[in-house]
Write an enzyme that holds these catalytic residues in place. Structure first.
Site, PDB file in Angstrom:
ATOM      1  N   GLU A 195      -9.522  -0.153   7.655  1.00 43.71           N
ATOM      2  CA  GLU A 195      -8.656   0.655   6.795  1.00 43.71           C
ATOM      3  C   GLU A 195      -9.493   1.661   6.014  1.00 43.71           C
ATOM      4  O   GLU A 195     -10.410   1.293   5.280  1.00 43.71           O
ATOM      5  CB  GLU A 195      -7.880  -0.222   5.803  1.00 43.71           C
ATOM      6  CG  GLU A 195      -6.952   0.601   4.923  1.00 43.71           C
ATOM      7  CD  GLU A 195      -6.396  -0.171   3.737  1.00 43.71           C
ATOM      8  OE1 GLU A 195      -6.038   0.480   2.723  1.00 43.71           O
ATOM      9  OE2 GLU A 195      -6.338  -1.409   3.800  1.00 43.71           O
ATOM     10  N   GLY A 196      -9.167   2.921   6.158  1.00 47.19           N
ATOM     11  CA  GLY A 196      -9.870   3.964   5.428  1.00 47.19           C
ATOM     12  C   GLY A 196      -9.483   4.010   3.966  1.00 47.19           C
ATOM     13  O   GLY A 196      -8.701   3.184   3.476  1.00 47.19           O
TER      14      GLY A 196
ATOM     15  N   GLY B 116       0.604   3.590   1.420  1.00 47.70           N
ATOM     16  CA  GLY B 116       0.902   2.302   2.035  1.00 47.70           C
ATOM     17  C   GLY B 116      -0.025   1.898   3.168  1.00 47.70           C
ATOM     18  O   GLY B 116       0.352   1.084   4.018  1.00 47.70           O
ATOM     19  N   LYS B 117      -1.244   2.422   3.172  1.00 44.68           N
ATOM     20  CA  LYS B 117      -2.190   2.058   4.233  1.00 44.68           C
ATOM     21  C   LYS B 117      -2.464   0.564   4.259  1.00 44.68           C
ATOM     22  O   LYS B 117      -2.542  -0.042   5.338  1.00 44.68           O
ATOM     23  CB  LYS B 117      -3.524   2.806   4.047  1.00 44.68           C
ATOM     24  CG  LYS B 117      -3.468   4.293   4.319  1.00 44.68           C
ATOM     25  CD  LYS B 117      -4.851   4.899   4.316  1.00 44.68           C
ATOM     26  CE  LYS B 117      -5.609   4.684   3.024  1.00 44.68           C
ATOM     27  NZ  LYS B 117      -4.962   5.300   1.861  1.00 44.68           N
ATOM     28  N   THR B 118      -2.622  -0.046   3.098  1.00 43.19           N
ATOM     29  CA  THR B 118      -2.944  -1.478   3.064  1.00 43.19           C
ATOM     30  C   THR B 118      -1.773  -2.317   3.547  1.00 43.19           C
ATOM     31  O   THR B 118      -1.950  -3.287   4.294  1.00 43.19           O
ATOM     32  CB  THR B 118      -3.355  -1.902   1.647  1.00 43.19           C
ATOM     33  OG1 THR B 118      -4.505  -1.138   1.248  1.00 43.19           O
ATOM     34  CG2 THR B 118      -3.711  -3.381   1.608  1.00 43.19           C
TER      35      THR B 118
ATOM     36  N   GLY C 204      -8.020   6.660   0.969  1.00 43.84           N
ATOM     37  CA  GLY C 204      -7.424   7.972   0.784  1.00 43.84           C
ATOM     38  C   GLY C 204      -6.991   8.576   2.105  1.00 43.84           C
ATOM     39  O   GLY C 204      -6.442   7.895   2.962  1.00 43.84           O
TER      40      GLY C 204
ATOM     41  N   ASN D 274       6.389   5.498   6.063  1.00 39.82           N
ATOM     42  CA  ASN D 274       6.590   4.606   4.924  1.00 39.82           C
ATOM     43  C   ASN D 274       7.306   5.359   3.812  1.00 39.82           C
ATOM     44  O   ASN D 274       6.798   6.358   3.296  1.00 39.82           O
ATOM     45  CB  ASN D 274       5.243   4.079   4.412  1.00 39.82           C
ATOM     46  CG  ASN D 274       5.416   3.077   3.289  1.00 39.82           C
ATOM     47  OD1 ASN D 274       6.436   2.407   3.197  1.00 39.82           O
ATOM     48  ND2 ASN D 274       4.421   2.974   2.423  1.00 39.82           N
TER      49      ASN D 274
ATOM     50  N   LYS E 260     -12.320  -3.225   5.043  1.00 41.12           N
ATOM     51  CA  LYS E 260     -12.217  -2.097   4.120  1.00 41.12           C
ATOM     52  C   LYS E 260     -13.647  -1.635   3.865  1.00 41.12           C
ATOM     53  O   LYS E 260     -14.345  -2.213   3.005  1.00 41.12           O
ATOM     54  CB  LYS E 260     -11.532  -2.530   2.818  1.00 41.12           C
ATOM     55  CG  LYS E 260     -11.296  -1.384   1.830  1.00 41.12           C
ATOM     56  CD  LYS E 260     -10.076  -0.573   2.202  1.00 41.12           C
ATOM     57  CE  LYS E 260      -9.742   0.440   1.100  1.00 41.12           C
ATOM     58  NZ  LYS E 260      -8.536   1.223   1.415  1.00 41.12           N
TER      59      LYS E 260
END
Length: 236
Positions: free
Chosen positions: A117-118, A16-18, A120, A177, A39
Site C-alpha cells: 500500500e502506497g 480509502g487505500k487502507t 498518498g 470509494n 506499508k
C-alpha cells in the site's frame, strides 16, 4: 508470470487505500494460503500496547494471514502525519527506494502474495530525488487504483492512470470509494471512468460513516490473481 502481489495507490490521501487494501487481502486469502500487507512508509503514529505504530499498518496486519517482523511489513515508521519526505526530514533520516525494495524482497520469502500500500497519491516524494512511483516501478507490480468519489475525481483518476501507464506499469483494476455522500451524479462519474480508464472496476464502496469493516467489502479480483487454493481448501 505467476501472480505474487500488487501495489495499491490512490487519487489522493484519505480516499480509502487502507480499507481497499485490507479488503483485497481478505479476498486474496480465499485463493492463496499466505498473504501479507506491506506499508513501506507510514507517517503518523499512535501508541498501542506501549509501542508506536500506524493505524494503517494495524489494519493491514489484521487482514494478513501470516505474521512477519514489523521491520518488514513497515520498514519506515515516521511520527508525524506528513508527506514521507517531510516526515523523514523532521525525524532526521532519509528514506530511499533501495531499503524498501530490500524489505519487500524478504517479505516475498515469507508469503505467497505481498500487497503493497502506497502513501498518498502516485507521485508522493520519498526524498529529494525519488517518489513512491519509483518504488512501484522497482517492484514491477500490477497496480490497483483507489478513486475517491467526489467532485474532481475524474481528472485525478485519469491523470493518475496516465502516469501509471507512462511509468511502464499495468493498471490491473480500480475501486470507486464514495468519500463524499453528497456527491452529485456519482453513478454517472463511475460510468465515465469505466469508459475511460481501460481497466476493470473491481468494486464500488458506498458511503460508510461508521467505520467500515474490510471483511464486508466485496471486491472482484482479476481472474489471473485467483490461482491457488480455494477458501474451503485453506480451511481444511
Amino acid at each position: 508470470m505467476a501472480f505474487d502481489g500488487c501495489f495499491v495507490t490512490g487519487t489522493d490521501t484519505g480516499v480509502g487505500k487502507t480499507l481497499v487494501s485490507a479488503a483485497l487481502l481478505h479476498t486474496l486469502a480465499r485463493h492463496h494460503a499466505r498473504v501479507v500487507g506491506m506499508k513501506p512508509v507510514a507517517a503518523g503514529l499512535v501508541q498501542q500496547g506501549g509501542a508506536w505504530v500506524a493505524e494503517d499498518v494495524l489494519a493491514l496486519r489484521a487482514a494478513s494471514t501470516v505474521a512477519v517482523p514489523p521491520e518488514l511489513d513497515c520498514p519506515v515508521a515516521l511520527p508525524e502525519p506528513l508527506s514521507p519526505h517531510l516526515a523523514a526530514a523532521r525525524a532526521g533520516r532519509r528514506v530511499g527506494v533501495a531499503e524498501l525494495v530490500a524489505a519487500h524482497r524478504e517479505l516475498r520469502s515469507l508469503a505467497d502474495v505481498v500487497l503493497v500500500e502506497g502513501s498518498g497519491g502516485w507521485r508522493v516524494p520519498l526524498n529529494e530525488d525519488e517518489t513512491l512511483a519509483d518504488l512501484a516501478v522497482a517492484l514491477a507490480l500490477p497496480v490497483v487504483l483507489v478513486v475517491g468519489m467526489r467532485l474532481g475525481c475524474l481528472n485525478h483518476a485519469l491523470l493518475t492512470a496516465e502516469a501509471i501507464r507512462a511509468d511502464g506499469l499495468h493498471l490491473a483494476g480500480w475501486v470507486a470509494n464514495t468519500v463524499d455522500p453528497a456527491m452529485a451524479c456519482r453513478d454517472e462519474n463511475i460510468q465515465t471512468l469505466r469508459q475511460r480508464l481501460a481497466a476493470p472496476l473491481l468494486g464500488v464502496l458506498p458511503w460508510q460513516p461508521q467505520g467500515p469493516d474490510a471483511r464486508a467489502v466485496l471486491l472482484e479480483l482479476p481472474s489471473a490473481w485467483k490461482h491457488g487454493k480455494e477458501s474451503h481448501e485453506l480451511a481444511e
